[in-house]
Design a protein around this motif. Structure first.
Motif, PDB file in Angstrom:
ATOM      1  N   LEU A   1     -36.869  31.651  53.506  1.00 54.09           N
ATOM      2  CA  LEU A   1     -37.400  31.117  54.643  1.00 54.09           C
ATOM      3  C   LEU A   1     -35.995  30.442  55.467  1.00 54.09           C
ATOM      4  O   LEU A   1     -35.387  29.963  54.677  1.00 54.09           O
TER       5      LEU A   1
ATOM      6  N   GLN B   1     -34.720  28.372  58.299  1.00 53.22           N
ATOM      7  CA  GLN B   1     -35.180  27.457  59.498  1.00 53.22           C
ATOM      8  C   GLN B   1     -34.208  27.850  60.954  1.00 53.22           C
ATOM      9  O   GLN B   1     -33.055  28.392  60.721  1.00 53.22           O
TER      10      GLN B   1
ATOM     11  N   SER C   1     -43.429  35.115  49.382  1.00 56.46           N
ATOM     12  CA  SER C   1     -42.396  34.779  50.409  1.00 56.46           C
ATOM     13  C   SER C   1     -41.005  35.157  49.761  1.00 56.46           C
ATOM     14  O   SER C   1     -41.003  35.009  48.423  1.00 56.46           O
TER      15      SER C   1
ATOM     16  N   TYR D   1     -39.398  28.890  65.622  1.00 60.19           N
ATOM     17  CA  TYR D   1     -39.014  27.600  64.835  1.00 60.19           C
ATOM     18  C   TYR D   1     -38.520  27.922  63.237  1.00 60.19           C
ATOM     19  O   TYR D   1     -37.595  27.171  62.971  1.00 60.19           O
ATOM     20  N   ASN D   2     -38.930  28.994  62.832  1.00 64.92           N
ATOM     21  CA  ASN D   2     -38.285  29.492  61.566  1.00 64.92           C
ATOM     22  C   ASN D   2     -38.737  31.010  61.397  1.00 64.92           C
ATOM     23  O   ASN D   2     -39.376  31.598  62.327  1.00 64.92           O
TER      24      ASN D   2
ATOM     25  N   GLY E   1     -42.893  24.081  59.746  1.00 62.93           N
ATOM     26  CA  GLY E   1     -42.258  25.419  59.265  1.00 62.93           C
ATOM     27  C   GLY E   1     -42.226  25.539  57.883  1.00 62.93           C
ATOM     28  O   GLY E   1     -41.169  26.128  57.497  1.00 62.93           O
ATOM     29  N   ASN E   2     -42.809  24.964  56.822  1.00 66.41           N
ATOM     30  CA  ASN E   2     -42.772  24.977  55.624  1.00 66.41           C
ATOM     31  C   ASN E   2     -42.886  26.504  55.002  1.00 66.41           C
ATOM     32  O   ASN E   2     -43.801  27.357  55.802  1.00 66.41           O
ATOM     33  N   THR E   3     -42.736  26.895  53.860  1.00 68.16           N
ATOM     34  CA  THR E   3     -42.969  28.062  53.385  1.00 68.16           C
ATOM     35  C   THR E   3     -44.614  28.246  53.265  1.00 68.16           C
ATOM     36  O   THR E   3     -45.280  27.335  52.888  1.00 68.16           O
ATOM     37  N   ILE E   4     -45.070  29.282  53.409  1.00 66.37           N
ATOM     38  CA  ILE E   4     -46.577  29.876  53.246  1.00 66.37           C
ATOM     39  C   ILE E   4     -46.429  30.675  52.327  1.00 66.37           C
ATOM     40  O   ILE E   4     -45.810  31.623  51.856  1.00 66.37           O
TER      41      ILE E   4
ATOM     42  N   SER F   1     -42.188  32.107  63.417  1.00 66.16           N
ATOM     43  CA  SER F   1     -43.164  31.019  63.918  1.00 66.16           C
ATOM     44  C   SER F   1     -42.531  30.340  65.145  1.00 66.16           C
ATOM     45  O   SER F   1     -41.112  29.975  65.193  1.00 66.16           O
TER      46      SER F   1
ATOM     47  N   PHE G   1     -47.535  32.304  62.361  1.00 68.12           N
ATOM     48  CA  PHE G   1     -46.518  33.412  62.363  1.00 68.12           C
ATOM     49  C   PHE G   1     -47.096  34.493  63.281  1.00 68.12           C
ATOM     50  O   PHE G   1     -48.085  34.804  63.110  1.00 68.12           O
TER      51      PHE G   1
ATOM     52  N   PHE H   1     -41.002  38.410  53.798  1.00 68.17           N
ATOM     53  CA  PHE H   1     -41.875  38.469  52.887  1.00 68.17           C
ATOM     54  C   PHE H   1     -41.789  39.980  52.131  1.00 68.17           C
ATOM     55  O   PHE H   1     -41.412  40.781  52.770  1.00 68.17           O
TER      56      PHE H   1
ATOM     57  N   GLN I   1     -39.208  34.023  58.251  1.00 69.83           N
ATOM     58  CA  GLN I   1     -39.587  34.239  56.874  1.00 69.83           C
ATOM     59  C   GLN I   1     -39.738  35.627  56.632  1.00 69.83           C
ATOM     60  O   GLN I   1     -40.311  36.451  57.402  1.00 69.83           O
TER      61      GLN I   1
END
Lengths: 111, 115
Positions: free
Chosen positions: A49, A51, A46, A31-32, B101-104, A93, A99, A36, A34
């Motif tokens: 991100l 997408q 973070s 889905y995306n 899927g927004n930033t966490i 994710s 995640f 960190f 990220q």
């Protein structure tokens, strides 16, 4: 099983170098993704991100790319500084799920 | 804007005891998820709450439980503590409502040591 791997596990570079951290994931239907940063004994911050429909994201000296078809992402850090020393984690994710994290790459930038 | 707040930051418990950890998400965030981080297993997902409902659960035994309150604050509980429960417990909040899927955003974590 959805797995995320990161190479290398640890990296030590002199200040000023450009470097690339790698992340691979087994299931490309993400889905995306990220990136960190984690400092010792701290939570995660973070960085970027991406997408699933995007190919890259940039923030300052950081650039992250995503290639879903090959199951890979890279984090490019330009002109590294001692303050960049930390562990960098990649996380993906999937729809309806949370995640899945990679084990991280421990980066040391030497002054 | 205040970040994710976790309490307590450090605690030591004895085997067999139980522990409750608290997490206050970023204002306006309704999704709270919990992760366990250990040197051997890395970061592993425990569970996620959204609007007081558990939306996802990781592969942990029933000794691990959680809940979310109407103000989005969340607590997780571990009963009958084992030595292997020693870890950094991280809470993350997100504004996502539909798995978009927004930033966490993570808190600083709660360090649990079981002796």
């Amino acid at each position: 099983k959805q797995e995320v791997t990161q190479i290398p596990a640890a990296l030590s570079v002199p200040e000023g170098e450009n470097l690339v951290l790698n992340c691979s994931f087994t299931d490309s239907a993400i889905y995306n993704l990220q990136w960190f940063r984690q400092d010792p004994g701290k939570g995660l911050t973070s960085l970027l991100l991406i997408q699933s429909s995007q190919r890259e994201q940039t923030s300052g000296r950081l650039n992250a790319s995503l290639d879903k078809s090959s199951g890979r992402s890279t984090l490019y850090i330009a002109a590294s500084q001692p303050g960049d020393s930390a562990t960098y984690l990649c996380a993906v994710s999937y729809y309806g799920q949370n995640f899945v994290f990679g084990p991280g790459t421990r980066l040391s930038v030497l002054p | 804007k205040a970040g994710v707040t976790q309490t307590p930051r450090y605690l030591i418990k004895t085997r067999g005891q139980q522990v409750t950890l608290s997490c206050s998400p970023i204002s306006g965030h309704r999704s709270v998820s919990w992760y366990q981080q250990t040197p051997g297993q890395g970061l592993q997902f425990l569970f996620e709450y959204f609007s007081e409902t558990q939306r996802n659960k990781g592969n942990f035994p029933g000794r691990f439980s959680g809940r979310q309150f109407s103000n989005s604050r969340s607590e997780m509980n571990v009963s009958t503590l084992e030595l292997g429960d020693s870890a950094l417990y991280l809470c993350a909040s997100s504004s996502r409502t539909d798995f978009s899927g927004n930033t966490i955003y993570f808190g600083e974590g709660s360090w649990l040591t079981v002796v």
